[in-house]
Design a protein around this motif. Structure first.
Motif, mmCIF file in Angstrom:
data_model
loop_
_atom_site.group_PDB
_atom_site.id
_atom_site.type_symbol
_atom_site.label_atom_id
_atom_site.label_comp_id
_atom_site.label_asym_id
_atom_site.label_seq_id
_atom_site.Cartn_x
_atom_site.Cartn_y
_atom_site.Cartn_z
ATOM 1 N N PRO A 54 1.287 -1.267 -0.283
ATOM 2 C CA PRO A 54 0.398 -0.136 -0.227
ATOM 3 C C PRO A 54 0.744 1.306 -0.341
ATOM 4 C CG PRO A 54 -1.092 -1.616 1.422
ATOM 5 C CD PRO A 54 0.547 -2.359 0.769
ATOM 6 N N THR A 55 0.737 2.345 -0.747
ATOM 7 C CA THR A 55 1.511 3.040 -0.935
ATOM 8 C C THR A 55 0.711 4.688 -1.319
ATOM 9 O OG1 THR A 55 3.389 1.834 -2.367
ATOM 10 C CG2 THR A 55 3.200 4.711 -2.543
ATOM 11 N N THR A 56 0.960 5.602 -0.400
ATOM 12 C CA THR A 56 -0.236 6.179 -0.612
ATOM 13 C C THR A 56 0.282 7.981 -1.460
ATOM 14 O OG1 THR A 56 -0.587 6.962 2.073
ATOM 15 C CG2 THR A 56 -2.309 5.705 0.489
ATOM 16 N N LEU A 57 -0.511 8.849 -1.924
ATOM 17 C CA LEU A 57 -0.345 10.234 -1.941
ATOM 18 C C LEU A 57 -0.623 11.267 -1.611
ATOM 19 C CD1 LEU A 57 2.490 12.169 -3.471
ATOM 20 C CD2 LEU A 57 0.991 11.767 -5.518
ATOM 21 N N GLU A 58 -0.800 11.747 -0.605
ATOM 22 C CA GLU A 58 -1.200 12.680 -0.030
ATOM 23 C C GLU A 58 -0.055 14.114 0.256
ATOM 24 O OE1 GLU A 58 -4.270 13.604 3.694
ATOM 25 O OE2 GLU A 58 -3.031 11.605 3.137
ATOM 26 N N ASN A 59 -0.678 15.533 -0.088
ATOM 27 C CA ASN A 59 0.384 17.195 -0.080
ATOM 28 C C ASN A 59 1.497 16.984 -0.092
ATOM 29 O OD1 ASN A 59 -2.034 17.762 1.585
ATOM 30 N ND2 ASN A 59 -1.549 17.034 3.032
ATOM 31 N N GLY A 60 1.802 16.575 -1.571
ATOM 32 C CA GLY A 60 2.992 16.095 -2.141
ATOM 33 C C GLY A 60 3.817 15.251 -0.896
#
Length: 376
Positions: free
Chosen positions: A86-92
């Motif tokens: 699991p990998t997320t992108l949030e606020n850069g």
């Protein structure tokens, strides 16, 4: 005790803070002599059954920021079996969340293809009895630039060139070549036998061995993007291109494939030569014939999503496919595979990976065979 290391083939990451497993701060590293940032590959130890949060805090500096959208990092305990985590992108900030089941675990941008694997691939190919290995010269750091020649090498043979990994971080390209070679060197495969009856294959599995070992995304040890060097390569800046291009001029080229990976587009696609000055109806028909046969050969390929076609006469001849297509008036394609999953045929556990790239390499022989009669 938590430890992060990169002292191995292709290993690379910048450590900002690594005291708390739940808040490790990292940076995407740049190529050794250029500003491209996207590739990472590192080992974490001492964190079995702990909830890891690995935060890349400089995604805005990456070469392809859109590449992180819907991206899932790759993970392995043994560097043989790789899976997505699991990998997320949030606020850069790109965050990998994972609870390792062992004290030693590896994370990578994509499934690596090491220099040892490269050398093993050469050895396995040579042992088939059908393949000759030729040393074209050396890279800037002294590594071998090897060409594999498969076929009768007679004047009447069609000359088919396939190169891979001009951009070293695009490791799926060498997985693809392993698939090509595995099928082409199979004595029992009728398509391979029919191809080698009429064509000689010239294959460069890794155009950029220095960049591969250094953990670069796009450049060689001198900081040169090899796929922008084809019009005027030099032994000082891009010996890899210079030496391969010289050999191409000696043999001639009837079909050229340049194998790559794309960071942002989650599909397998081809990029053609509509923009070269000599593009004509013959080349257009060859492109269409090849694409239609490829669609039949592999459900992983599609022709709806890809790069915008160059306007007539506007191709960049510094790029391999454009230079070769224009110089030899031949069918020349860039093939791109995704770093992400392939939305054409998604897989939640593995995404696009080495084995799928390998299978695509096997499949490519069928469209090549389908157009033999039209190449000249």
């Amino acid at each position: 005790m938590l430890k992060i290391s990169t002292q191995f083939d292709g290993g690379k990451v910048e450590i900002v803070e690594a005291n708390d497993p739940s808040n490790i701060l990292l940076k995407l590293p740049k190529d050794n002599a250029a500003e491209f940032r996207q590739w990472f590959y590192f080992r974490v130890q001492g964190v079995a059954y702990q909830n890891l949060r690995l935060n890349f805090i400089n995604t805005a500096e990456s070469a392809y920021p859109a590449g992180w959208e819907d991206y899932q990092a790759m993970c392995s305990y043994d560097r043989i079996n790789w899976f997505r985590v699991p990998t997320t992108l949030e606020n850069g900030i790109l965050t990998i969340c994972h609870t390792p089941l062992s004290n030693s675990v590896y994370y990578a941008y994509f499934e690596p293809y090491t220099y040892e694997q490269h050398l093993n691939l050469l050895g396995d190919s040579q042992s088939s009895g059908l393949c000759q290995i030729e040393d074209l010269g050396s890279t800037i750091q002294g590594r071998d630039i090897n060409l594999l020649t498969i076929g009768n090498q007679v004047a009447s043979d069609l000359k088919i060139w396939i190169i891979a990994r001009q951009h070293p971080g695009e490791t799926m390209a060498e997985w693809f070549i392993e698939g090509v070679l595995g099928r082409l060197l199979d004595h029992q495969d009728p398509t391979a036998r029919a191809l080698l009856d009429r064509a000689t294959f010239y294959i460069v599995p890794n155009m950029n061995p220095d960049g591969s070992v250094l953990g670069n995304l796009r450049t060689n040890a001198a900081g040169a993007n090899l796929n922008r060097e084809w019009l005027q390569p030099s032994m000082h800046n891009s010996p890899e291109v210079y030496l391969v291009r010289e050999r191409m001029h000696e043999t001639g080229v009837d079909l050229f494939l340049d194998i790559h990976g794309d960071e942002s587009i989650p599909y397998v696609f081809l990029s053609g030569n509509e923009g070269i000055p000599s593009f004509d109806e013959r080349l257009h028909q060859l492109q269409e014939q090849f694409k239609q046969a490829f669609l039949v050969a592999s459900p992983d390929f599609q022709d709806k999503y890809g790069y915008k076609k160059d306007a007539a006469g506007q191709a960049n001849l510094n790029i391999a496919t454009s230079y070769i297509g224009e110089t030899f008036k031949c069918l020349a394609y860039t093939l791109e595979m995704p770093f992400k999953d392939n939305n054409q045929w998604p897989d939640d556990d593995f995404g696009w990976n080495g084995q799928r790239s390998l299978r695509l390499g096997e499949a490519i022989l069928s469209p090549i065979y389908s157009i033999l009669d039209s190449l000249r």
